[in-house]
Design a protein around this motif. Sequence first.
Motif, short mmCIF file in Angstrom:
data_model
loop_
_atom_site.label_atom_id
_atom_site.label_comp_id
_atom_site.label_asym_id
_atom_site.label_seq_id
_atom_site.Cartn_x
_atom_site.Cartn_y
_atom_site.Cartn_z
N ALA A 1 0.82 -1.21 0.00
CA ALA A 1 0.00 0.00 0.00
C ALA A 1 0.86 1.26 0.00
CB ALA A 1 -0.92 -0.01 1.22
N GLN A 2 1.91 1.26 0.80
CA GLN A 2 2.82 2.42 0.86
C GLN A 2 3.43 2.71 -0.50
OE1 GLN A 2 6.27 1.84 3.46
NE2 GLN A 2 7.49 2.79 1.86
N HIS A 3 3.97 1.68 -1.14
CA HIS A 3 4.64 1.88 -2.42
C HIS A 3 3.65 2.26 -3.52
CE1 HIS A 3 8.89 0.75 -1.71
NE2 HIS A 3 8.37 0.17 -0.65
N ALA A 4 2.46 1.70 -3.47
CA ALA A 4 1.45 2.07 -4.45
C ALA A 4 1.09 3.54 -4.31
CB ALA A 4 0.21 1.19 -4.29
N ALA A 5 0.89 3.99 -3.08
CA ALA A 5 0.54 5.40 -2.85
C ALA A 5 1.66 6.33 -3.32
CB ALA A 5 0.24 5.62 -1.37
N MET A 6 2.90 5.96 -3.03
CA MET A 6 4.03 6.80 -3.44
C MET A 6 4.18 6.82 -4.95
SD MET A 6 6.89 6.06 -0.43
CE MET A 6 7.26 4.46 -1.08
N ALA A 7 4.08 5.65 -5.58
CA ALA A 7 4.28 5.57 -7.03
C ALA A 7 3.20 6.34 -7.79
CB ALA A 7 4.29 4.10 -7.47
N LEU A 8 1.99 6.29 -7.28
CA LEU A 8 0.87 6.95 -7.96
C LEU A 8 0.73 8.42 -7.60
CD1 LEU A 8 -1.74 4.08 -7.47
CD2 LEU A 8 -0.68 4.75 -9.63
N GLY A 9 1.51 8.88 -6.60
CA GLY A 9 1.31 10.23 -6.10
C GLY A 9 -0.10 10.37 -5.54
N ALA A 10 -0.54 9.36 -4.78
CA ALA A 10 -1.91 9.31 -4.29
C ALA A 10 -2.23 10.52 -3.41
CB ALA A 10 -2.15 8.02 -3.51
N ASP A 11 -3.47 10.92 -3.46
CA ASP A 11 -3.93 12.01 -2.60
C ASP A 11 -4.09 11.55 -1.16
OD1 ASP A 11 -4.59 14.25 -4.67
OD2 ASP A 11 -5.45 12.42 -5.49
N LYS A 12 -4.45 10.27 -0.99
CA LYS A 12 -4.60 9.72 0.35
C LYS A 12 -4.14 8.27 0.39
CE LYS A 12 -8.56 12.54 1.87
NZ LYS A 12 -7.84 13.24 2.97
N LEU A 13 -3.53 7.90 1.51
CA LEU A 13 -3.26 6.50 1.86
C LEU A 13 -4.06 6.23 3.12
CD1 LEU A 13 -1.79 3.76 1.81
CD2 LEU A 13 0.13 4.87 3.00
N ILE A 14 -4.94 5.24 3.07
CA ILE A 14 -5.82 4.94 4.20
C ILE A 14 -5.52 3.53 4.68
CG2 ILE A 14 -8.22 4.69 4.95
CD1 ILE A 14 -8.95 6.67 2.68
N LEU A 15 -5.14 3.40 5.94
CA LEU A 15 -4.74 2.12 6.52
C LEU A 15 -5.78 1.70 7.56
CD1 LEU A 15 -0.97 3.01 7.06
CD2 LEU A 15 -1.99 1.86 5.09
N LEU A 16 -6.53 0.65 7.25
CA LEU A 16 -7.57 0.15 8.14
C LEU A 16 -7.03 -1.03 8.92
CD1 LEU A 16 -10.50 0.38 5.62
CD2 LEU A 16 -10.53 1.44 7.88
N GLY A 17 -6.81 -0.80 10.22
CA GLY A 17 -6.27 -1.83 11.10
C GLY A 17 -7.07 -1.97 12.37
N GLU A 18 -6.44 -2.52 13.39
CA GLU A 18 -7.13 -2.75 14.67
C GLU A 18 -7.39 -1.46 15.43
OE1 GLU A 18 -8.14 -5.42 16.44
OE2 GLU A 18 -7.56 -7.06 15.10
N ALA A 19 -6.40 -0.58 15.48
CA ALA A 19 -6.46 0.60 16.35
C ALA A 19 -7.22 1.74 15.69
CB ALA A 19 -5.06 1.06 16.73
N ASP A 20 -7.83 2.58 16.52
CA ASP A 20 -8.55 3.75 16.02
C ASP A 20 -7.61 4.83 15.51
OD1 ASP A 20 -11.23 2.93 16.62
OD2 ASP A 20 -10.79 3.25 18.74
N GLY A 21 -6.35 4.76 15.89
CA GLY A 21 -5.36 5.77 15.52
C GLY A 21 -4.25 5.75 16.54
N LEU A 22 -3.62 6.89 16.75
CA LEU A 22 -2.52 7.02 17.70
C LEU A 22 -2.97 7.84 18.90
CD1 LEU A 22 0.32 7.81 15.13
CD2 LEU A 22 -0.29 5.59 16.09
N TYR A 23 -2.51 7.42 20.07
CA TYR A 23 -2.93 8.08 21.30
C TYR A 23 -1.72 8.67 22.03
CZ TYR A 23 -7.44 5.79 20.70
OH TYR A 23 -8.66 5.39 20.20
N ASP A 24 -1.94 9.77 22.75
CA ASP A 24 -0.86 10.35 23.54
C ASP A 24 -0.81 9.68 24.91
OD1 ASP A 24 -2.89 11.45 25.09
OD2 ASP A 24 -2.72 13.46 24.21
N GLU A 25 0.08 10.15 25.77
CA GLU A 25 0.29 9.51 27.07
C GLU A 25 -0.94 9.57 27.96
OE1 GLU A 25 3.70 11.39 28.70
OE2 GLU A 25 5.12 10.40 27.35
N SER A 26 -1.80 10.54 27.73
CA SER A 26 -3.01 10.66 28.54
C SER A 26 -4.16 9.83 28.00
CB SER A 26 -3.44 12.13 28.63
OG SER A 26 -3.85 12.60 27.35
#
Length: 437
Positions: free
Chosen positions: A191-216
């Motif tokens: 997915a990363q290389h496809a997005a870079m090669a195509l100059g994609a407007d968005k790369l969307i990664l659907l995984g387990e986590a909702d995103g990234l969280y801070d220490e709080s």
Amino acid sequence: MDTRFPFVDWFRNSSPYINAHRGRTFVILIEGEAMARGRGEQLIQDLALLHTLGVRLVVVFGIRPQVQLALDEAGIEPLRHDGRWVADAAIMQCVQRVAAEQRLWLEARLSLGLPNTPLHGVELTAVSGNLVMAKPLGVREGIDFDHSGEVRRVRTSAVQGLLDRGSLVLLPPLGFSSTGEVFDLDASEVAQHAAMALGADKLILLGEADGLYDESGALQRQLTPGEAEPLLAQSAPGSESARHLAAACAAARHGVARTHLLSWHNHDALLGELFTRDGVGTMITQHRYEQLRPAELGDIGGLLELLEPLEHHGMLVPRSRERLEHEIDDYLVIERDGMIIGCAALHCFGEAEMGELACVAIHVDYRGGARGALLLAGVERRARRLGLTSLFVLTTHTAHWFVDHGFRPSDIEALPPLKRDTYNHARKSKILVKSLA
């Protein structure tokens, strides 16, 4: 008569995003766990909706849990190292079968058009094929990874042609080599290389986590690659968080404007992220400013930092600070916003009219683009100015890349006498030569 519908206000508010996304290219990774847990049907409906709204879609699908189930049923226990399994012949048989089954299932679901179904009336053509070229991981820390590979390049013009014809492009986590081999790939890397090669407007990664969280424990809505990298360093090698963060940071630094980290557990994540003002996950935005230039003494620290991981893995011969200072005029570097992210050296053997292309290195977060070719072109220009007629390179890991860029395998007799006398027979480096005529 008041006939208010709850969705109408949402629909009105989403209209600016509908307009903004029309004609844009999105690369979307759906991890295998989403399909294994029954989330495939709704995600396919969301993909069909995006297609109907004019979004150009490249969909990469993971198959890890499905392959693991097949291996368990076959009684096969794969050897694992740094989060990757060693794909021998038995494992590759399972990988190829599962990838084909998953692709066919996706194509079938994307073909649904019965009345009273979400895809009724949608003409959606899904296309897959030999669109990703790969190379072997090779031998790492004494382990031969066999048919476990990494992306060499995406066939950009072929994918663009399919998108131009209105097709949805499906990419399995498989790659093909110029020698006719099939390699097991990491889906997030595809997915990363496809997005870079195509100059994609968005790369969307659907995984387990909702995103990234801070220490709080608060969800972080937006980060730069520099802000996200400390979290990558804390992630377990091979884990989904490590793979997704690495892909997101690399894509952002290669010019992909937006990378979104979302959870497939959230049924509204994909549309909620794309068509609401605040979104629902974490977005990583790009970081720019880059140039190719001759190296300077002030670059020594950056060069040491760049080369150390490659030296540690045996890909490069260790170079001391004193050696780099002595040879600094031989080097070209790629600098990005004050950071050295690539280098190459040209060591001249004037009596033989040959030059050694040495110490070609790209920072791990910036591989997969055209930076290696940019460095090679810079070295070739310098070599021609110096009156050299050919280049040679000694390599243990990247012979495929050099062959693709015009080098041809040779033997020790092709080296200049001085280099021939100092050749390290224990290292067994492959010798490749390129004519500059």
